[in-house]
Each structure stands twice: as structure tokens, then as C-alpha cells.
Design a protein around this motif. Structure first.
Motif, short mmCIF file in Angstrom:
data_model
loop_
_atom_site.label_atom_id
_atom_site.label_comp_id
_atom_site.label_asym_id
_atom_site.label_seq_id
_atom_site.Cartn_x
_atom_site.Cartn_y
_atom_site.Cartn_z
N ASP A 138 0.67 -9.82 -12.67
CA ASP A 138 1.54 -9.53 -13.80
C ASP A 138 2.49 -8.38 -13.45
O ASP A 138 2.36 -7.73 -12.41
N GLU A 139 3.44 -8.14 -14.33
CA GLU A 139 4.49 -7.16 -14.06
C GLU A 139 3.93 -5.76 -13.84
O GLU A 139 4.40 -5.02 -12.96
N THR A 140 2.92 -5.38 -14.60
CA THR A 140 2.33 -4.04 -14.47
C THR A 140 1.69 -3.86 -13.09
O THR A 140 1.84 -2.82 -12.46
N GLU A 141 0.99 -4.88 -12.61
CA GLU A 141 0.36 -4.81 -11.29
C GLU A 141 1.42 -4.74 -10.18
O GLU A 141 1.25 -4.01 -9.21
N LEU A 142 2.50 -5.48 -10.35
CA LEU A 142 3.58 -5.46 -9.36
C LEU A 142 4.27 -4.10 -9.35
O LEU A 142 4.59 -3.56 -8.29
N LEU A 143 4.46 -3.51 -10.52
CA LEU A 143 5.03 -2.16 -10.62
C LEU A 143 4.11 -1.15 -9.95
O LEU A 143 4.58 -0.28 -9.20
N THR A 144 2.83 -1.27 -10.17
CA THR A 144 1.86 -0.37 -9.54
C THR A 144 1.92 -0.50 -8.02
O THR A 144 1.89 0.51 -7.30
N ALA A 145 2.05 -1.72 -7.52
CA ALA A 145 2.14 -1.93 -6.08
C ALA A 145 3.37 -1.26 -5.50
O ALA A 145 3.31 -0.63 -4.44
N ALA A 146 4.50 -1.35 -6.20
CA ALA A 146 5.73 -0.68 -5.73
C ALA A 146 5.57 0.83 -5.76
O ALA A 146 5.97 1.53 -4.82
N ARG A 147 4.99 1.35 -6.82
CA ARG A 147 4.77 2.80 -6.92
C ARG A 147 3.84 3.29 -5.82
O ARG A 147 4.08 4.33 -5.22
N GLU A 148 2.77 2.54 -5.56
CA GLU A 148 1.83 2.93 -4.51
C GLU A 148 2.49 2.91 -3.13
O GLU A 148 2.16 3.73 -2.28
N ALA A 149 3.42 2.00 -2.92
CA ALA A 149 4.10 1.91 -1.62
C ALA A 149 4.92 3.17 -1.33
O ALA A 149 5.14 3.49 -0.16
N THR A 150 5.34 3.89 -2.35
CA THR A 150 6.12 5.12 -2.11
C THR A 150 5.30 6.16 -1.33
O THR A 150 5.88 6.97 -0.60
N ALA A 151 3.99 6.09 -1.44
CA ALA A 151 3.14 7.07 -0.76
C ALA A 151 3.25 6.97 0.76
O ALA A 151 3.02 7.96 1.47
N ASN A 152 3.62 5.80 1.27
CA ASN A 152 3.72 5.61 2.72
C ASN A 152 5.11 5.89 3.28
O ASN A 152 5.32 5.76 4.49
N ALA A 153 6.04 6.25 2.42
CA ALA A 153 7.42 6.48 2.87
C ALA A 153 7.49 7.63 3.88
O ALA A 153 6.75 8.61 3.77
N HIS A 154 8.38 7.48 4.85
CA HIS A 154 8.65 8.54 5.83
C HIS A 154 10.04 9.09 5.48
O HIS A 154 11.06 8.46 5.78
#
Length: 131
Positions: free
Chosen positions: A2-18
Motif C-alpha cells: 500500500d501507499e504508506t508502506e511504499l512511502l516508508t520504503a522511500a524514507r528508509e532508503a534515505t538512510a543509505n544516501a552518500h
């Protein structure tokens, strides 16, 4: 997903940014037609033109794994400022998606939704090249 889970996945991906130069973290979650989700984050380089954007990292990972049909993309930044894909990323998405492809942007308390065709009218396509 669902949209909330997809948003969470995008937010979590920011943690790996260089992001040692801008300190502006971006994450993307790209959902394939079969529901598989690929995440991407921005990867900066001292030569900014060699930097990779979160959307293109997610797209490359998906294509590398054999996916070519996509349903939607969520983009988030650590600032929750509604960051949109840049023109280069929009064109890269157009290679695999049609004008109705959904792009969702994290506004913090809400999500803005766009159609790829509205974000990139008159995109360069195989038809443009006469193919």
C-alpha cells in the motif's frame, strides 16, 4: 504494497544516501507491475555531474533484475519537502513508463501525486527517434 508502506520504503532508503557535500538525503521506492519494490538513494561525488540520483539507482536495480514494467514511484527526502524527480530522472523513467505512471512525493504530512506525462510533456521516446 500500500501507499504508506511504499512511502516508508522511500524514507528508509534515505538512510543509505552518500551525501557528504549537500547533506541532502533522497530515497526512492519503485514498484514494479508485479509488486516488487526496489529502493534507491542518492550517491554524491565530488564531481557533482557523476552523482547518482535515488530514482535512477532504484530504476537501474530493477532493470538489472529483469523488470521493465512499473506501476509507481515514491520519492522522499530527509527534509520531507516534496522533492520531485529531476528532468534527467523523468526522462529515464519515460523509457519504461507511460504518461499515466504515478509519481508520489513526500510532503511530510501528506503525499503529492503527479503523472509522469504532466511532469515531462513531449518526452523523447522511441517514436521521437523514428523507431
Amino acid at each position: 504494497m500500500d501507499e504508506t508502506e511504499l512511502l516508508t520504503a522511500a524514507r528508509e532508503a534515505t538512510a543509505n544516501a552518500h551525501v557528504p557535500y549537500s547533506e541532502y538525503r533522497v530515497g526512492a521506492a519503485l514498484e514494479t507491475a508485479d509488486g516488487t519494490v526496489f529502493r534507491g538513494c542518492n550517491i554524491e561525488n565530488a564531481n557533482y555531474s557523476n552523482s547518482l540520483h535515488a530514482e535512477e539507482v532504484a530504476l537501474a536495480e530493477a532493470v538489472k533484475n529483469g523488470h521493465h514494467d512499473f506501476s509507481r514511484l515514491v520519492v522522499a527526502s530527509s527534509e520531507r519537502d516534496g522533492v520531485l524527480p529531476c528532468g534527467m530522472c523523468r526522462q529515464s523513467l519515460w523509457e519504461f513508463c507511460d504518461e499515466d505512471f504515478r509519481v508520489l512525493c513526500d510532503e511530510g504530512d501528506s503525499v503529492s501525486e503527479y503523472r509522469l506525462g504532466d511532469l515531462l510533456p513531449d518526452a523523447i521516446s522511441a517514436e521521437t527517434l523514428g523507431r
